[in-house]
Scaffold this active site. Structure first.
Site, PDB file in Angstrom:
ATOM      1  N   HIS A  22       0.829  -1.200   0.000  1.00  8.54           N
ATOM      2  CA  HIS A  22       0.000   0.000   0.000  1.00  8.54           C
ATOM      3  C   HIS A  22       0.869   1.258   0.000  1.00  8.54           C
ATOM      4  O   HIS A  22       0.668   2.170  -0.820  1.00  8.54           O
ATOM      5  CB  HIS A  22      -0.907  -0.024   1.241  1.00  8.54           C
ATOM      6  CG  HIS A  22      -1.843   1.126   1.353  1.00  8.54           C
ATOM      7  ND1 HIS A  22      -3.165   1.052   0.986  1.00  8.54           N
ATOM      8  CD2 HIS A  22      -1.662   2.403   1.802  1.00  8.54           C
ATOM      9  CE1 HIS A  22      -3.758   2.216   1.199  1.00  8.54           C
ATOM     10  NE2 HIS A  22      -2.857   3.051   1.698  1.00  8.54           N
ATOM     11  N   GLU A  23       1.841   1.303   0.887  1.00 11.84           N
ATOM     12  CA  GLU A  23       2.686   2.487   0.994  1.00 11.84           C
ATOM     13  C   GLU A  23       3.621   2.642  -0.202  1.00 11.84           C
ATOM     14  O   GLU A  23       3.856   3.756  -0.685  1.00 11.84           O
ATOM     15  CB  GLU A  23       3.494   2.444   2.299  1.00 11.84           C
ATOM     16  CG  GLU A  23       2.651   2.576   3.552  1.00 11.84           C
ATOM     17  CD  GLU A  23       1.834   3.863   3.577  1.00 11.84           C
ATOM     18  OE1 GLU A  23       2.310   4.885   3.045  1.00 11.84           O
ATOM     19  OE2 GLU A  23       0.711   3.840   4.121  1.00 11.84           O
ATOM     20  N   HIS A  26       1.823   4.271  -3.000  1.00 15.15           N
ATOM     21  CA  HIS A  26       1.769   5.726  -2.842  1.00 15.15           C
ATOM     22  C   HIS A  26       3.063   6.377  -3.329  1.00 15.15           C
ATOM     23  O   HIS A  26       3.052   7.376  -4.050  1.00 15.15           O
ATOM     24  CB  HIS A  26       1.557   6.106  -1.369  1.00 15.15           C
ATOM     25  CG  HIS A  26       0.184   5.859  -0.851  1.00 15.15           C
ATOM     26  ND1 HIS A  26      -0.955   6.189  -1.559  1.00 15.15           N
ATOM     27  CD2 HIS A  26      -0.254   5.335   0.332  1.00 15.15           C
ATOM     28  CE1 HIS A  26      -2.024   5.874  -0.845  1.00 15.15           C
ATOM     29  NE2 HIS A  26      -1.625   5.346   0.296  1.00 15.15           N
TER      30      HIS A  26
END
Length: 212
Positions: A22-23, A26
């Site tokens: 997820h990170e 980003h």
């Protein structure tokens, strides 16, 4: 108690994988839009240690697991993003914020397909059974992260998307609740105020992805 520990590991290990992806999503999205901050900070890595948040990655999910919460949620250290570096600040903010959610749903789809392949063999082998539980757990965690991160509660991704869409005056007032965002989310989770998301959104999505 032993089963509780096994269940915790089956959820925490996929959680670490899911929040890491997820990170990183980003960070890559920000890089594609012109901001190299995450890359320069060494955060575009799949090494979960670089992304761990002691409370969000371990303590919070542990509390939710052992309290019997139906929703297991956690988060990693947010990758650093300088939104002023983005070539198109408004569109860039939306894409960067949505990237993690998009990756979580893509992982849920992939995990669901793998689960459907190996689940028929789970009754014949302990290894297949453990693998099936891990993959199923990864699917659940990925769906939960994707759905919960769309909530417009700071610092979740949904709040950044909403903030980018608001006019300047409303945006400034909205962002003032950011200091209390984690506390608001924790209270909602611990009081099971978000259970409707499980029955109306998360459970149907998990069944869809896993063929249940």
């Amino acid at each position: 108690m032993e089963e509780k520990i096994i269940q915790a590991l089956i959820l925490i290990i996929p959680l670490l994988m899911a929040v890491t992806l997820h990170e990183v999503a980003h960070g890559y999205a920000a890089w594609m839009f012109g901001d190299p901050t995450a890359k320069l900070a060494g955060r575009l890595t799949l090494n979960p240690v670089r992304h761990l948040d002691p409370f969000g990655s371990l303590i919070l999910p542990g509390l939710l697991i052992f309290s019997g919460s139906p929703a297991i949620f956690g988060y990693a250290k947010p990758v650093p993003v300088n939104f002023r570096n983005l070539r198109d600040p408004k569109l860039g903010t939306i894409v960067v914020s949505a990237a993690g959610v998009g990756v979580n749903f893509a992982c849920a789809l992939a995990a669901g397909l793998v689960y459907q392949i190996i689940a028929p063999f789970a009754g014949d082998s302990t290894i297949f059974l453990l693998a099936a539980r891990l993959v199923y757990g990864f699917c659940i965690i990925s769906v939960v992260l994707g759905v919960f991160n769309l909530l417009p509660i700071p610092p979740l991704d949904g709040s950044h998307i909403l903030s980018a869409l608001l006019p300047p005056g409303a945006r400034q007032k909205y962002e003032q609740i950011g200091t209390f965002g984690v506390l608001i989310l924790l209270v909602l989770l611990m009081t099971r105020s978000l259970d409707f998301l499980i029955t109306a959104v998360i459970s149907p999505l998990v069944r869809f992805f896993t063929g249940g």
